[in-house]
Design an enzyme around this catalytic site. Structure first.
Site, PDB file in Angstrom:
ATOM      1  N   HIS A 110      -6.676  20.030  -7.191  1.00  0.00           N
ATOM      2  CA  HIS A 110      -6.916  20.403  -8.588  1.00  0.00           C
ATOM      3  C   HIS A 110      -5.849  19.788  -9.495  1.00  0.00           C
ATOM      4  CE1 HIS A 110     -10.098  23.347  -7.476  1.00  0.00           C
ATOM      5  NE2 HIS A 110      -9.455  23.231  -6.325  1.00  0.00           N
ATOM      6  N   HIS A 120     -14.336  30.822 -13.888  1.00  0.00           N
ATOM      7  CA  HIS A 120     -14.320  30.516 -12.461  1.00  0.00           C
ATOM      8  C   HIS A 120     -15.210  31.499 -11.704  1.00  0.00           C
ATOM      9  CE1 HIS A 120     -10.677  28.165 -13.451  1.00  0.00           C
ATOM     10  NE2 HIS A 120     -10.911  27.519 -12.331  1.00  0.00           N
ATOM     11  N   TRP A 177       0.837  -1.191   0.000  1.00  0.00           N
ATOM     12  CA  TRP A 177       0.000   0.000   0.000  1.00  0.00           C
ATOM     13  C   TRP A 177       0.874   1.244   0.000  1.00  0.00           C
ATOM     14  CZ3 TRP A 177      -2.847   1.042   5.300  1.00  0.00           C
ATOM     15  CH2 TRP A 177      -2.012   0.687   6.374  1.00  0.00           C
ATOM     16  N   ASN A 178       0.227   2.384  -0.341  1.00  0.00           N
ATOM     17  CA  ASN A 178       0.942   3.655  -0.480  1.00  0.00           C
ATOM     18  C   ASN A 178       0.164   4.763   0.197  1.00  0.00           C
ATOM     19  OD1 ASN A 178       2.980   2.799  -2.616  1.00  0.00           O
ATOM     20  ND2 ASN A 178       1.054   2.324  -3.651  1.00  0.00           N
ATOM     21  N   ASP A 190     -14.219  21.151  -9.725  1.00  0.00           N
ATOM     22  CA  ASP A 190     -14.141  22.456  -9.046  1.00  0.00           C
ATOM     23  C   ASP A 190     -15.451  22.714  -8.308  1.00  0.00           C
ATOM     24  OD1 ASP A 190     -11.669  22.982 -10.216  1.00  0.00           O
ATOM     25  OD2 ASP A 190     -12.411  24.544 -11.563  1.00  0.00           O
ATOM     26  N   HIS A 199     -14.181  27.093  -4.471  1.00  0.00           N
ATOM     27  CA  HIS A 199     -12.849  27.269  -5.074  1.00  0.00           C
ATOM     28  C   HIS A 199     -12.579  28.747  -5.391  1.00  0.00           C
ATOM     29  CE1 HIS A 199      -9.277  26.600  -7.373  1.00  0.00           C
ATOM     30  NE2 HIS A 199      -9.830  26.653  -8.562  1.00  0.00           N
ATOM     31  N   HIS A 216     -10.360  16.636 -12.517  1.00  0.00           N
ATOM     32  CA  HIS A 216     -10.844  17.026 -11.191  1.00  0.00           C
ATOM     33  C   HIS A 216     -12.083  17.900 -11.271  1.00  0.00           C
ATOM     34  CE1 HIS A 216      -8.258  20.546 -12.100  1.00  0.00           C
ATOM     35  NE2 HIS A 216      -9.150  21.214 -11.370  1.00  0.00           N
TER      36      HIS A 216
HETATM   37 MN    MN Z   1      -9.611  23.348 -10.694  1.00  0.00          MN
END
Ligand code: MN
Length: 257
Positions: free
Chosen positions: A69, A207, A61-62, A75, A79, A73
């Site tokens: 972002h 945005h 495992w990690n 938003d 944001h 992904h």
């Molecule tokens: Mn973004």
């Protein structure tokens, strides 16, 4: 047959195809780079905990490190400062994560001009051929930029005047936020705004307007070329990070064949 049984039967018989729109997450996954004095996100990385060794003889495992972002992904409204009183990514309702999607293909225009901007007239012309944008759905803006996602330099396409990647105009961002029925905009580029949007008036209009209106963004999508102009259903799965501004997401499209 119950509806969900019909859905599974259709997927298994390939009458409904499941298409992955997600970029692979690895250290080379392109990330946005902001100029000084702004802060920047870190690249995706993994730190091994054990690998069938003395640290864990039967298990591998990690831990991983990533920005919210990074890669494909989601938003969330918080944001942006215009959406600061809106939803964080954990507050997005599950029902809205399964939604209709349409694809507007401007890959030829973006290929000819990397600073190409989508305008309301482009969308209205598309609607006259394909019907209205979907209520509560996604507008997926195809630019062909996913073909560049193997290289940070090609993906950001920056020169001495900054990044040059396609986006939407100030007027189009306002129209999408205030007049269109969609709940969000999905793009193939590193962010929903154009590379040159730092110099727009107002800056980063997509945005500012969409997140300020409580709408969403999906970025770094791939394989939009495999989707029909209309009729797909998108399943977007951001992690419910409490107070998070966004999250890497697995994004799948269901397409009837
Ligand atoms: Mn973004």
């Amino acid at each position: 047959m119950p509806l969900l049984d019909q859905l599974i039967a259709a997927i298994r018989s390939a009458r409904i195809e499941v298409i992955d729109l997600t970029a692979r997450l690895e250290p080379s996954t392109p990330i946005i780079r902001l100029p000084a004095p702004f802060g920047n996100t870190v690249p995706f990385s993994m730190q091994e905990i054990s690998h069938y060794d003395e640290r864990g003889p039967a298990w591998y495992w990690n831990n991983f490190t990533t920005g919210e972002h990074t890669g494909t992904h989601f938003d969330a409204p918080v944001h942006w400062i215009t959406g600061r009183d809106g939803q964080d990514v954990s507050a997005v309702s599950p029902g809205s994560l399964v939604a209709p999607a349409v694809v507007l293909d401007f890959s030829a225009e973006a290929s000819a001009d990397p600073d190409f901007l989508l305008e309301p007239e482009h969308i209205k012309k598309w609607e006259s051929a394909h019907g209205s944008l979907p209520e509560g759905g996604w507008l997926l803006y195809r630019t062909g930029w996913d073909a560049r996602s193997g290289s940070q330099a090609d993906f950001l396409n920056a020169n001495e005047t900054g990044p040059h990647t396609p986006g939407v105009s100030v007027e189009c961002a306002r129209w999408l936020a205030e007049e269109s029925p969609v709940m969000g905009l999905g793009v193939e580029t590193v962010g929903t705004d154009a590379g040159a949007a730092h110099s727009f008036n107002p800056p980063f209009p997509c945005h500012a307007a969409l997140l300020g209106a409580g709408k969403y963004g999906l970025t770094q999508l791939q394989n939009l070329a495999s989707l029909p102009a209309t009729g797909a259903v998108l399943v977007a799965g951001p992690l419910p990070i409490v107070s998070g501004s966004g999250s890497p997401a697995r994004v799948l499209a269901l397409v009837e064949r």
